[in-house]
Design a protein around this motif. Structure first.
Motif, short mmCIF file in Angstrom:
data_model
loop_
_atom_site.label_atom_id
_atom_site.label_comp_id
_atom_site.label_asym_id
_atom_site.label_seq_id
_atom_site.Cartn_x
_atom_site.Cartn_y
_atom_site.Cartn_z
N HIS A 54 0.83 -1.21 0.00
CA HIS A 54 0.00 0.00 0.00
C HIS A 54 0.87 1.26 0.00
N ALA A 58 0.81 4.22 -2.87
CA ALA A 58 0.64 5.63 -2.50
C ALA A 58 1.82 6.46 -2.99
N PHE A 92 -2.05 8.20 3.09
CA PHE A 92 -3.36 7.57 2.98
C PHE A 92 -4.48 8.49 3.46
N THR A 93 -5.57 8.51 2.71
CA THR A 93 -6.79 9.16 3.19
C THR A 93 -7.37 8.28 4.31
N GLN A 96 -8.52 5.06 2.80
CA GLN A 96 -7.42 4.17 2.44
C GLN A 96 -6.83 3.51 3.69
N GLN A 97 -6.76 4.26 4.79
CA GLN A 97 -6.27 3.68 6.05
C GLN A 97 -7.17 2.53 6.48
N VAL A 100 -6.44 -0.47 4.20
CA VAL A 100 -5.19 -1.14 4.59
C VAL A 100 -5.44 -2.00 5.83
#
Length: 174
Positions: A54, A58, A92-93, A96-97, A100
């Motif tokens: 990830h 990014a 990460f937004t 996105q966090q 993940v």
């Protein structure tokens, strides 16, 4: 040349940031995370692999938008062995966090809350590893470790978990 080979080469190059202490610090933090989370080293290696993938995506996105200097700037600013929530936020937004965290929990069996708590430590560790190729004289120069990490496609060339495992063996930690 593989990512681990790039790191070892950087250790041998006095013009690059890498050194045994940096690598040892990364390995020690990963071992402490494994112990504190109650997981075995293989699970932590999987966690690092997933988070590393990830981070790669990014950083590739940042590089595509703002150029390689932006990816290097993130590595330089946020790489370390201490928890740094800003490192996670820089890549990460919140969505996105969550992605993940969920993916890592599903693939490793670790509790999602544990993974969420580890992200501010895991992301700086990955960035620190990538920073090992930074030129000590001119940090804006090409970082071959970061370049190798970002240029590899998803078909299997770079796995951060494997790199940390090799680093541990290289340093005699197991």
């Amino acid at each position: 040349m593989g990512l681990f080979d790039q790191i070892v080469s950087a250790i041998d190059n006095p013009n690059q940031q890498a050194n045994h202490g940096q690598l040892g610090g990364i390995v020690n933090v990963v071992q402490q995370l494994s112990q504190s989370s109650g997981s075995n080293p293989a699970v932590m290696q999987s966690v690092l692999s997933i988070v590393g993938n990830h981070v790669r995506s990014a950083l590739q996105e940042k590089q595509a938008i703002a150029g390689p200097e932006q990816a290097q700037a993130i590595v330089t600013q946020f790489g370390g062995t201490q928890a740094n929530p800003q490192a996670v936020q820089s890549l990460f937004t919140p969505g996105q966090q969550q992605q993940v965290t969920q993916e890592t929990a599903q693939q490793t069996g670790l509790n999602a809350q544990t993974i969420q708590a580890m992200l501010p430590i895991l992301v700086p560790i990955v960035l620190n590893l990538l920073g090992s190729g930074t030129n000590t004289q001119n940090p804006q120069n090409l970082n071959p470790v970061l370049g190798s990490f970002l240029d590899t496609n998803r078909s299997g060339g770079v796995d951060v978990g494997d790199v940390v495992n090799l680093a541990s063996q290289f340093l005699g930690h197991r």
